[in-house]
Scaffold this active site. Structure first.
Site, mmCIF file in Angstrom:
data_model
loop_
_atom_site.group_PDB
_atom_site.id
_atom_site.type_symbol
_atom_site.label_atom_id
_atom_site.label_comp_id
_atom_site.label_asym_id
_atom_site.label_seq_id
_atom_site.Cartn_x
_atom_site.Cartn_y
_atom_site.Cartn_z
ATOM 1 C CD GLU A 37 -2.761 1.280 2.424
ATOM 2 O OE1 GLU A 37 -2.745 0.365 3.272
ATOM 3 O OE2 GLU A 37 -3.520 2.259 2.468
ATOM 4 N NE ARG A 263 3.914 -7.792 10.589
ATOM 5 C CZ ARG A 263 3.338 -7.009 9.692
ATOM 6 N NH1 ARG A 263 2.269 -7.403 9.051
ATOM 7 N NH2 ARG A 263 3.832 -5.814 9.435
ATOM 8 C CE LYS A 273 3.271 -0.059 4.679
ATOM 9 N NZ LYS A 273 2.466 -0.026 3.459
#
Ligand code: ATP
Ligand code: MG
Length: 554
Positions: A37, A263, A273
């Site tokens: 994104e 992750r 982020k």
């Protein structure tokens, strides 16, 4: 430490793909995607996903899309798109033929949503966002069906068209999938798939005022692009039933398979982020590319190499287990690469002046210095040796402990590539600060001549006081003190030290911005540029040895 042998080891995802290929699934094709994104810069966690997705495509002769997941114009910016591309270029992966945007498919998404409505699988809900949230239920209680849930197909079609044409305010209506408000999986309790957002989009401008939600857009993009294996992180495991529900309800060009992996987390830093964005907006760091940041742009500025990051990602591997990786593992990959590839130079970070009393003040002698101890092909250079030199302040101690083999009163030490010197006198100011050290040199001990058998235990680096360049050196420590940092309270106040009095040997004058060196005995450094006041500016990429081992021991 396990090194390169591990690089080719197969992770569970590769096994799944092998098996799918054996069964002839997907016409024996492999297609993956990396779907960032554009709401921030990429970090080391993303690097793992990039290496996995692009790596698998390469290995299986397939294709990997770089697909920008640009479905939330309120948070996304073209600048982030540019930065993300730059990072992937730097990591060494190609996407020229496979660059897409979720927004490319906005019209398709709309048509598929209309299809869901036509099939009685979606409805327009006119509850406000609080009402929707409060009727979702909990893990132990089912949700409550909306009063609008049983609107007719006709009414839903009309309302959804009017949502698109801009007749409603933000939040007045949403489109929801009609699944099951009593499902034990909350993601299946009539999830929102479209919301109204009167916000200009960075690519589609004002064409749309309704935007699809992540799960819907992501599943459809995968299916439209013919992704065979949609690899994502474990937080999406609970979303897989929804992913599969969309695939089941709609007639789509392909049937991708979602596979989750854990992750990447690294101790002493953050791989989120959102949290990194806070550090940037609060001014805790100088920007997304601050050399202390775990972003790819930060690590690039710090001097890490792309190949060391790829190496690290392959060493960490892909699993389903949640764990935090030690920073030392990343640093080992960086150090191994730099050790092989960085020419050696001499630099004094905190200079202490040495005067060699028995050396002629006019004389300059050029000694040979090898550029790499293990790689003669990197050649040699000349270093000026003379009466006045600088050594590292920490290489002299007036009252040292017994195992101190550097310079001390009455003691001898070898100056690398030059002579053995002896400390004769320590010159101080009135306050007792050491100003300079007066030494003598032993004329028979020039390196490489074999003149003398004399041996001393210590060898130190030095730079000529006449032929050198002034430098400013940034030394970094981890951004956080805590191994599992939670907030800014865990910030390490000493994460940056600027040494503006450093001195480097003159040959570094030829360096180009981005050149990396090992400064002997100090670490690996990258030359950034000259500062406005003419100093050569360096970042210390990493120290020579693993400083973590020592920290653990104490
Ligand atoms: P963040 O939590 O840092 O904002 P994100 O998942 O929201 O990450 P995206 O831009 O959606 O950011 O991520 C793009 C891809 O990178 C996703 O497929 C995501 O699963 C993957 N990814 C993100 N963070 C990690 C990580 N720490 N380790 C491995 N993969 C990651
Ligand atoms: Mg995400």
């Amino acid at each position: 430490m396990n090194t390169n042998s591990k690089n080719k080891s197969k992770n569970f995802i590769r096994h799944i793909i092998d098996a799918d290929l054996k069964q002839g699934k997907n016409d024996s094709k492999v297609c993956t995607r990396f779907p960032p994104e554009p709401n921030g810069f990429l970090h080391i966690g993303h690097a793992q996903s990039i290496c996995l997705n692009f790596g698998i495509a390469k290995e299986f002769n397939g294709k990997c899309y770089l697909r920008f997941d640009d479905t939330n114009p309120a948070k996304e910016k073209e600048d982030f798109v540019t930065a993300i591309k730059e990072d992937i270029d730097w990591l060494g992966f190609e996407y020229e033929e496979s660059l897409t945007y979720a927004s490319d498919y906005f019209e398709d998404f709309y048509q598929y949503a209309m299809q869901l409505i036509a099939d009685g699988n979606a409805y327009v809900d006119s509850q406000n966002s609080d009402e929707i949230k409060n009727t979702r239920g909990t893990l132990s209680e089912p949700g409550i069906e909306s009063a609008y849930r049983n609107r007719s197909i006709n009414e839903n079609e009309g309302l959804f068209e009017r949502m698109r044409s801009g007749e409603f305010e933000n939040g007045e209506n949403v489109l929801r999938a009609k699944i099951d408000m009593a499902s034990p999986n909350i993601n299946l309790r009539d999830p929102i798939i479209y919301r109204i957002l009167h916000v200009e989009h960075q690519r589609t401008g004002n064409d749309w005022c309704i935007y699809p939600m992540y799960d819907f857009a992501h599943t459809l993009s995968d299916a439209i692009e013919g992704i065979t294996h949609s690899l994502c992180t474990l937080e999406f495991e609970d979303h897989r039933p929804l992913y599969e529900w969309f695939l089941d309800q709609l007639e789509l060009p392909s049937q991708p398979r979602q596979i989750e992996f854990s992750r990447l987390n690294i101790e002493h830093t953050l791989t989120s982020k959102r949290k990194l964005a806070t550090l940037v907006s609060n001014g805790t760091v100088t920007g997304w590319d601050d050399p202390r940041m775990p972003t790819l742009s930060g690590m690039r500025k710090r001097g890490y190499t792309a190949s060391s990051i790829r190496d690290f990602c392959s060493r960490v591997g892909i699993t389903k287990k949640d764990k935090s990786i030690q920073m030392a593992l990343l640093e080992n990959s960086v150090r191994e690469d730099l050790d092989i590839n960085s020419p050696r130079r001499m630099a004094v970070i905190e200079p202490l002046k040495i005067i060699i009393k028995n050396y002629d003040s006019d004389e300059v002698e050029y000694v040979d210095a090898v550029n790499h101890p293990k790689n003669p092909e990197m050649g040699k250079r000349k270093m000026a040796f003379g009466k006045e030199l600088y050594i590292e302040t920490t290489d002299f101690m007036e009252d040292p402990p017994s195992k101190f083999f550097r310079l001390k009163p009455g003691g001898e030490v070898r100056l690398r590539f030059a002579y053995i010197i002896k400390c004769e006198e320590v010159i101080k100011d009135e306050a007792g600060n050491i100003l300079e050290i007066h030494c003598t040199y032993d004329t028979d001990t020039k390196s490489g001549t074999g003149q003398s058998e004399k041996k001393v235990k210590g060898t130190i680096h030095w730079v000529s006081a006449k032929e050198n360049r002034p430098a400013s050196v940034n030394l970094f420590e981890t951004l956080f003190n805590h191994s599992e940092p939670k907030s800014e309270a865990d910030i390490n106040p000493n994460s940056l030290t600027v040494c503006r009095n450093a001195i480097v040997e003159k040959s570094i004058d030829e360096a180009n911005s981005g050149d990396r060196f090992q400064f002997e005995r100090s670490g690996y450094f990258i030359f950034e540029q000259k500062t406005n006041d003419g100093l050569m500016q360096f970042n210390r990429i990493i120290t020579l040895r693993d400083s973590w081992a020592k920290i653990k021991k104490n």
